[in-house]
Write an enzyme that holds these catalytic residues in place. Structure first.
Site, short mmCIF file in Angstrom:
data_model
loop_
_atom_site.label_atom_id
_atom_site.label_comp_id
_atom_site.label_asym_id
_atom_site.label_seq_id
_atom_site.Cartn_x
_atom_site.Cartn_y
_atom_site.Cartn_z
N ASP A 136 1.80 30.56 1.77
CA ASP A 136 1.62 29.82 0.53
C ASP A 136 1.42 30.72 -0.69
OD1 ASP A 136 -0.84 30.79 1.16
OD2 ASP A 136 -1.89 28.87 1.13
N GLU A 152 -5.68 30.59 -8.96
CA GLU A 152 -4.58 29.78 -9.46
C GLU A 152 -5.09 28.56 -10.22
OE1 GLU A 152 -1.57 30.60 -5.69
OE2 GLU A 152 -2.91 28.86 -5.67
#
Length: 349
Positions: free
Chosen positions: A227, A56
């Site tokens: 998450d 990410e």
């Protein structure tokens, strides 16, 4: 030249300041940035998912500084001696576009995640909270324990992990640190009598770490482990009973516990509570849930705090990350045969 903080220097710096003093200072900066939340550019993190994990990018800016973090999450890594999460980050000057800091962010992320959890709990947990259940004793667990002691005064811990080695590691690291630690035989035993329940597990799946019958009135839930898409820790019935608080709804609805819920499921943004624009805890019987997935502004805060701690220390290196030819229009000149080899950035030796 750009200031670079590698792992060795980061460790030295945090040890010099002290872990709990670092958490205190970092929490203050995080809270300060939450108070000016509307001034930031906000976008959900840019994620590249694969079968084994996720990579990410997490960018944001306040118009003066720009920051981003590169981070991965690969739960299977521990089977081959690698970490589940690693990261690095950059802080830049918006006016010039030049980076001013390049830093490791694996340790930094662990510190900022724990500090953010404790900041949220100061607004959402009962003020008389004294016992925390900690479910999942991986690499984030000690940081959570220390942050809650530092910012909330929590010293009584009831802990559980399915991996005995993780439990042994946690007790070894914090057993002599002034905590009253009870190692529970199960998650259900761990949460009995707890005022705060922190879940921070790593399996990348839709799991039920906590079921509805385990959560009593008045509890504050700090859900950290869920998450990413397809990964949760809480039974959906818990969410229906709780008041849910999030960082950025657009991101949390994709990655957090509330990915289990309809798109119109009501949530409150944490910054609104911190600034007094929304109500956090309103009664001792209320169940509050911080659905924490981590957001770029928290990493921005962590980089900003780190940068502020470097002056007067030798805990960084100056690296020639950027080219600086004598004539800024003559980049090719650095490769010219007339340019002496080994002369850094085209500057005169």
């Amino acid at each position: 030249m750009v200031r670079y903080v590698g792992v060795e220097n980061m460790v030295r710096l945090v040890k010099t300041v002290g872990v709990e003093a670092w958490l205190t200072g970092l929490a203050a900066v995080i809270e300060e940035d939450f108070r000016r939340w509307p001034s930031f550019e906000k976008t959900p993190r840019i994620a590249s998912h694969s079968r084994d994990g996720v990579i990410e990018l997490m960018p944001t800016t306040d118009g003066r500084l720009y920051g981003f973090k590169y981070v991965n999450g690969h739960p299977k890594n521990t089977h081959t001696g690698l970490q589940t999460v690693t990261a690095f980050g950059v802080l830049s000057d918006v006016e010039t576009g030049y980076p001013v800091l390049l830093s490791e962010m694996t340790l930094t992320t662990a510190l900022r995640t724990a500090a953010t959890s404790a900041v949220a709990a100061r607004y959402l947990a009962r003020p008389d909270s004294s016992v925390m259940a900690l479910i999942g004793l991986g690499s984030q667990s000690e940081f959570q324990a220390l942050a809650f002691r530092t910012l909330m005064g929590i010293t009584r811990l009831q802990v559980f992990d399915i991996d005995p080695a993780a439990t042994e590691k946690f007790v070894r690291n914090l057993g002599a640190a002034g905590f009253d630690i009870t190692v529970a035989a199960s998650t259900q035993d761990a949460v009995q009598g707890a005022d705060i329940i922190t879940t921070v597990t790593a399996d990348k799946q839709m799991a039920t770490i906590l079921s509805d019958n385990m959560v009593g009135a008045g509890v504050h839930l700090n859900a950290v482990g869920g998450d990413c898409p397809g990964k949760t820790e809480l039974q959906a019935d818990i969410l229906r009973r709780a008041d849910v608080f999030v960082e950025l709804p657009e991101q949390t609805r994709i990655e957090g516990e509330i990915q289990q819920m309809p798109a119109d499921f009501p949530v409150t943004e944490l910054w609104e509570v911190i600034t007094g624009q929304a109500t956090g805890r309103h009664s001792p019987q209320q169940i509050t849930l911080f659905d924490s997935v981590g957001f770029a502004i928290e990493d921005f805060s962590a980089l900003r705090f780190l940068y502020s701690q470097l002056n007067g220390t030798d805990c960084y290196e100056d690296i020639d990350l950027l080219t600086e030819p004598e004539d800024p229009r003559d980049l090719f000149g650095l490769l010219s045969p007339a340019q002496p080899s080994g002369t850094p950035n085209g500057l005169a030796a």
